[in-house]
Design an enzyme around this catalytic site. Structure first.
Site, short mmCIF file in Angstrom:
data_model
loop_
_atom_site.label_atom_id
_atom_site.label_comp_id
_atom_site.label_asym_id
_atom_site.label_seq_id
_atom_site.Cartn_x
_atom_site.Cartn_y
_atom_site.Cartn_z
CG LEU A 183 -1.75 1.19 1.58
CD1 LEU A 183 -2.78 1.45 0.49
CD2 LEU A 183 -2.46 0.99 2.93
CB ILE A 227 13.43 -1.37 7.68
CG1 ILE A 227 14.65 -1.72 8.52
CG2 ILE A 227 12.97 -2.55 6.84
CD1 ILE A 227 14.33 -2.64 9.68
CE1 TYR A 245 -1.40 -7.70 9.81
CE2 TYR A 245 -3.24 -9.06 9.12
CZ TYR A 245 -2.53 -7.88 9.03
OH TYR A 245 -2.92 -6.90 8.15
C1 AKB Z 1 -3.31 -10.54 4.99
O1 AKB Z 1 -3.76 -11.38 4.19
O2 AKB Z 1 -2.63 -10.84 5.98
C2 AKB Z 1 -3.64 -9.09 4.78
C3 AKB Z 1 -4.85 -8.68 5.54
C4 AKB Z 1 -6.18 -9.22 5.17
O3 AKB Z 1 -4.76 -7.91 6.44
N1 AKB Z 1 -3.82 -8.84 3.38
#
Ligand code: AKB
Length: 315
Positions: A15, A37, A143
């Site tokens: 992005l 970085i 995540y």
């Molecule tokens: C991922 O697939 O990890 C990312 C998201 C959906 O945040 N594209």
């Protein structure tokens, strides 16, 4: 009036370079510093660039102060698939860097902060269809956990210190200018490159895995629309649901076939299938539409036409 000066962190990602160009067109190339970085790549070499490891808090503060930065876009993060390779590092990088930016915004009295959340903040017991703005959130990837925790921190800094932080829960983002980096939705980018290069693609998700997706042009528009909206219209201070389309690998393949009739797809699901299965299939973004007037422009057919036209010109 104070001049707007922007720092974009994590500009080397999918992005970042497109958002940098969007910011150039609003604030002028001299008032936007992109950073990462890594050394600058592609279009980023044309503007102001600083090599920055966001985990070095002192360097971050120095950069902010010496350039009189008023707005920060903080995009640096490990995504869903790479995060699973090193969960401790994903937690440390994603969380600490966000806290550095929020603390800096509070201490240095920055005007605004942008930080992206994701559909990964949802989980297996979240309603899958038209996932509401406020609902169960039980992310299963590290995540996703960092995105949910990050949303709470954003709202905390807004409520406690008045930091004007704004955020969107991005679906899978699809662009053709840079290769994606370690996400579960990356197949929807890779498929276009392979369709042009080899006319065939082996997909790591099953044919009927529906996920919310968005073309990069719309993602940039949504981000800038949110950041330009008057503060009183931004009522959600955790992160807004945002949506434009939803499709599965079989659908994107048949849309590509309309342009490349001998294109073929095969399926070999891997560990990313479990991640995809834990995420929503479609998103209700009515809060974004009502609060600050979000409107998307691209659906699957328009996006495919645009990407194939542009990629075809490049190869
Ligand atoms: C991922 O697939 O990890 C990312 C998201 C959906 O945040 N594209």
């Amino acid at each position: 009036m104070k001049k707007t000066k922007v720092l974009l962190i994590g500009a080397g990602g999918q992005l970042g370079s497109e958002l940098t160009q969007g910011l150039w067109s609003i604030y002028g190339i001299d008032n936007v510093i992109s950073s990462d970085i890594k050394d600058p790549q592609g279009i980023l070499k044309e503007g102001r660039y600083e090599k920055l490891d966001v985990m070095q808090k002192d360097k971050l503060y120095e950069l902010l102060k010496s350039n009189d930065i008023t707005q920060v876009y903080h995009l640096a993060a490990l995504l869903s698939a790479t995060g699973e390779q090193d969960p401790r590092w994903a937690w440390k990088l994603n969380m600490e860097s966000l806290l550095y930016v929020l603390e800096a915004a509070h201490e240095l009295k920055l005007d605004k902060v942008y930080w992206p959340s994701s559909i990964a903040a949802f989980g297996p017991t979240t309603p899958k269809d038209s996932t509401p703005q406020d609902t169960i959130m039980d992310p299963t990837t590290v995540y996703g956990i960092t995105k949910l925790a990050g949303e709470r921190w954003c709202e905390y800094f807004f409520r406690r210190y008045g930091v004007d932080v704004r955020s969107l829960r991005y679906p899978g983002l699809i662009g053709y200018k840079t290769q994606p980096g370690g996400g579960t939705t990356d197949y929807a980018v890779d498929i276009y490159f392979k369709a042009i290069a080899n006319k065939t693609y082996e997909c790591f998700l099953s044919a009927d895995t529906y996920l919310p997706m968005m073309y990069m042009n719309d993602a940039v528009k949504a981000t800038l629309d949110l950041m330009e909206a008057p503060a009183e219209k931004v009522k959600v201070r955790s992160s807004y649901n945002i949506s434009s389309m939803s499709f599965c690998p079989a659908q994107i393949a048949s849309t590509i076939k309309k342009h490349i009739p001998d294109f073929t797809i095969t399926y070999k699901p891997d560990f990313r299938q479990t991640i995809a299965d834990s995420w929503p299939k479609s998103i209700d973004d009515s809060a974004a539409r009502n609060d600050w007037g979000w409107q998307h422009q691209f659906g699957l057919a328009e996006m495919t036409e645009d990407i194939l036209k542009n990629l075809g010109n490049q190869v």
